[in-house]
Design a protein around this motif. Sequence first.
Motif, short mmCIF file in Angstrom:
data_model
loop_
_atom_site.label_atom_id
_atom_site.label_comp_id
_atom_site.label_asym_id
_atom_site.label_seq_id
_atom_site.Cartn_x
_atom_site.Cartn_y
_atom_site.Cartn_z
N LYS A 96 0.81 -1.21 0.00
CA LYS A 96 0.00 0.00 0.00
C LYS A 96 0.85 1.27 0.00
CE LYS A 96 -3.75 -2.20 2.60
NZ LYS A 96 -4.45 -2.22 3.91
N ARG A 97 2.13 1.12 0.23
CA ARG A 97 2.98 2.31 0.30
C ARG A 97 3.13 2.95 -1.07
NH1 ARG A 97 7.88 1.96 4.67
NH2 ARG A 97 6.53 1.76 6.50
N PRO A 98 3.11 4.27 -1.11
CA PRO A 98 3.28 4.95 -2.40
C PRO A 98 4.71 4.81 -2.91
CG PRO A 98 3.25 6.55 -0.61
CD PRO A 98 2.92 5.23 0.00
N GLY A 99 4.88 5.01 -4.21
CA GLY A 99 6.21 4.96 -4.79
C GLY A 99 6.60 3.57 -5.23
N ILE A 100 7.76 3.50 -5.84
CA ILE A 100 8.25 2.24 -6.40
C ILE A 100 8.82 1.33 -5.32
CG2 ILE A 100 9.93 1.21 -7.99
CD1 ILE A 100 9.69 3.74 -9.69
N GLU A 101 9.62 1.91 -4.42
CA GLU A 101 10.29 1.10 -3.40
C GLU A 101 9.34 0.80 -2.25
OE1 GLU A 101 14.69 1.02 -1.52
OE2 GLU A 101 13.56 2.83 -1.10
N LYS A 102 9.14 -0.48 -1.98
CA LYS A 102 8.29 -0.94 -0.89
C LYS A 102 9.22 -1.55 0.17
CE LYS A 102 4.84 -0.19 -3.79
NZ LYS A 102 3.90 0.95 -3.67
N ARG A 103 9.52 -0.76 1.20
CA ARG A 103 10.62 -1.18 2.07
C ARG A 103 10.41 -0.70 3.50
NH1 ARG A 103 16.15 1.23 2.51
NH2 ARG A 103 17.64 -0.45 2.97
N PHE A 104 10.65 -1.61 4.46
CA PHE A 104 10.83 -1.24 5.86
C PHE A 104 12.33 -1.19 6.12
CE2 PHE A 104 6.82 -3.92 6.62
CZ PHE A 104 5.99 -2.82 6.66
N ALA A 105 12.81 -0.15 6.79
CA ALA A 105 14.24 -0.05 7.08
C ALA A 105 14.43 0.57 8.45
CB ALA A 105 14.96 0.77 6.02
N TRP A 106 15.47 0.12 9.15
CA TRP A 106 15.75 0.60 10.50
C TRP A 106 17.26 0.66 10.72
CZ3 TRP A 106 13.06 -3.79 9.24
CH2 TRP A 106 11.66 -3.72 9.32
N SER A 107 17.66 1.52 11.63
CA SER A 107 19.08 1.68 11.96
C SER A 107 19.37 1.11 13.34
CB SER A 107 19.46 3.17 11.93
OG SER A 107 20.80 3.35 12.34
N TYR A 108 20.52 0.49 13.46
CA TYR A 108 21.02 -0.03 14.74
C TYR A 108 22.46 0.45 14.93
CZ TYR A 108 22.80 -3.06 18.37
OH TYR A 108 23.38 -3.53 19.53
N PRO A 109 22.83 0.83 16.16
CA PRO A 109 21.98 1.01 17.33
C PRO A 109 21.21 2.32 17.21
CG PRO A 109 24.23 1.57 17.88
CD PRO A 109 24.26 1.08 16.46
N GLY A 110 19.97 2.32 17.60
CA GLY A 110 19.13 3.50 17.44
C GLY A 110 17.68 3.11 17.51
N PRO A 111 16.89 3.45 16.49
CA PRO A 111 15.48 3.03 16.50
C PRO A 111 15.31 1.52 16.68
CG PRO A 111 15.83 4.68 14.82
CD PRO A 111 17.19 4.33 15.35
N LEU A 112 16.30 0.74 16.25
CA LEU A 112 16.32 -0.68 16.58
C LEU A 112 17.03 -0.84 17.92
CD1 LEU A 112 17.12 -2.75 13.38
CD2 LEU A 112 14.93 -2.50 14.55
N SER A 113 16.32 -1.31 18.92
CA SER A 113 16.91 -1.47 20.24
C SER A 113 17.68 -2.77 20.36
CB SER A 113 15.81 -1.44 21.31
OG SER A 113 14.85 -2.46 21.08
N MET A 114 17.40 -3.72 19.47
CA MET A 114 18.09 -5.02 19.47
C MET A 114 18.36 -5.42 18.02
SD MET A 114 15.89 -7.03 22.43
CE MET A 114 14.38 -7.10 21.44
N GLN A 115 19.07 -6.51 17.84
CA GLN A 115 19.49 -6.95 16.50
C GLN A 115 18.80 -8.25 16.13
OE1 GLN A 115 24.06 -6.60 16.32
NE2 GLN A 115 23.61 -6.44 18.50
#
Length: 762
Positions: free
Chosen positions: A186-205
């Motif tokens: 349902k996301r607009p645009g061509i790229e349909k992606r979840f992305a997260w940074s660690y360490p940071g918004p991702l509290s664990m790996q």
Amino acid sequence: MKPTANHFFPTVTVSLLLISLISCKDPLNETIYINNGKIELGFDKNSGKLVSFRDLISSFDILDSGTDQGSPWEIEFLTKTRSGRADNSLSTQFKYSKSGPSSIILQWRDFKEVDYKDLIVTVRIRLDEDKPLSYWNISVEGIKGLAIRRVIFPKIPGIRRMPNEHLAIPAWMGQLVREPRDLLAKRPGIEKRFAWSYPGPLSMQCFALYEPGAHGFYAACNDSLAYIKNFSFSLDSQDHLTYQVENFPALDTTLKSYSTTYEAILGSFTGDWITAAEIYREWGARQKWSRESRFRKGLVEPWLEENALWVWNRNESGDVLTPAIQLKQRLNLPVNVFWHWWHGCSYDDGFPEYFPPREGKDPFISAMSTAHDQGVNAIVYMNHFQWGDSTKSWKAENAGRYAVKDVNGKTLSHVYNIFSGKPLTNMCIATPFWKDWYASLCDSAVNVYHTNGVYMDQACLNRMCYDSSHGHPLGGGNYWVKNFGLLTEQIRSKFTHNHQPILAGEGCGEAWLPYLDAFLTLQVSMERYAGLDGGEPIPFFQSVYHPYGITYGNYSSLLIPPYDILWPKEFAPEDPNKLLDEEFNQQFLMEQARSFVWGLQPTIANYRDFLVEKRKDEIKFLIDLVKVRKHGLKYLLLGKFLRSPAMDVPSKELNISRLSIYAGREGKSVTKFRKTFPLIYAGTWKADDGQVGIALANINDAPVNLNFGINIKDYELPESGEVYITDAEGKRLLMEYIDDNLLINFDIPAKGVCMLEIVPGK
């Protein structure tokens, strides 16, 4: 075909070479396998692509064999060549080596691009001896003179859809997305992606993609040194997911080689996100950040452990300390303050010009003294790395020299304050200048203004900085968390031995456990700030690290959010203490119930004493909750998270308010949604003495009968014992049991809160 000699690989016997070191031109069996009896991985002999990932126990293929499996790695260079990228398709020579049934070495060399002619990429994969897990490592040689921006590894395309698919993400406290592919589509645009940074918004790996109770794909890293990396899941046009990890070497053209100091972990499991948390907990509990956590080592101040309730209010002391004192007197339990907008600058644009406080130095100190006399402590807001570049101090201190720079040498700025439009700029905490500056601010807050600590906003984040004058590796590395540790050490050096105020931080993160005393985890109020499109909150972090860190906080409020009196007056609301409509009262109860059963210290935002009459039932619910929690601290403060027994509980469609913490943001204060939520919330915990506690909260307007069974073997309990119930009226015996299957049957009152304790027989 005769084997191709390769001196890169370890020395092995001639017979082993004959069966395991084979040229990529072998015309026979196109797939080479490794397995440990639990999972089996298959690799294409000609390219090294992962073509099969099979759970042998359930006979489930995680990958869709009908898809084109791309390169398992990709390297992006900061060069002026035509592609700037390399993957296995550019290699003209691929070889592999097996030293046994459960490990393999893959190697690519002789690349077509002239800039990469010396490149050698080696991947080592081994399977766990006892578990359905595999461990992946990559090394890259021949890179002198090349600047690597990132190494994508592993890259796993073609993950097939599972029925009733769930994706568990350690985004801060935790997030569960049902049917993630549908949400991505349902996301607009061509790229349909979840992305997260660690360490940071991702509290664990770690991540878990699964069909509950059936098949699951487990992905993690065992990086104990908190190197910066990104994780993502993306959707392709064939409805397949690709999982990948982006690793960031330091930007250094003198390096001859690069190798990850940690392994990526890929595996399978049967269960749900709690099962995945248990897998990760076995590793995480052994790491230094757990052993050295301030909470575990007994370094946090006793008042923090004893705290019964946080009051999160804003503006001057009359709006903050006075309501907290009044609430403490009602509760007769410890109440402490989480204080925003106390500072002399306007919020989100005037940082770090915090002093003097907006009500003046002497009135502020006097108010703190009165609060201390009443047993109320206060921690104050100070963003730990933002500087407003429109402030006088920015220019006077030439602060831009010490700001984070991107790869093009530009500072990282963002406008948070939509009323003033003034940006904040990220400071590099690796610089002595910023550590000295921020430590001096904390010194003033505690030693001059007598606060009880500092809330370090945006603490559990990281930034990649490319400024060579700052003395840290450029771009990638783990210098951010290291320097955060040095910063907190420097701050605490300003405090006396007998007076050790606390340091709290936004979000939560395993790497910050040795440095912070408390973590603000707002995901219990996820719908209030994110709406209903991003999944639902889960206590993923608490399920792994609850015994190692104190978590608190939510946006749970019965009032319209306040407005900073230092912002432009034309946007200010007419009534700064306006009640939220009663239709959102159950949302308040839901957020408080989640906090209670998930082991957070309770918090109420924007509290005023008139709520005791205006929202009588809701405040009574909160008071009852706080009292019950006080009797269950060995579970809800110190215990280990367990899976709750299966319960058949009612649900209801609730009115949900979405609103900013800022009144009037985006031209309106409240957006309403409706969604079905459970009316009973449960959290199960095990104390150090082996007793099991089940926290329960009913947000319904009517009593609910709870009738459920507990297999005592699942909780390592003896065959006989007693079950006690604690509610706002006190503790009493509910029943005795003498069976493996313990049957619980009782009524929990309307808006009722209780704790069941299962105590082994004497």
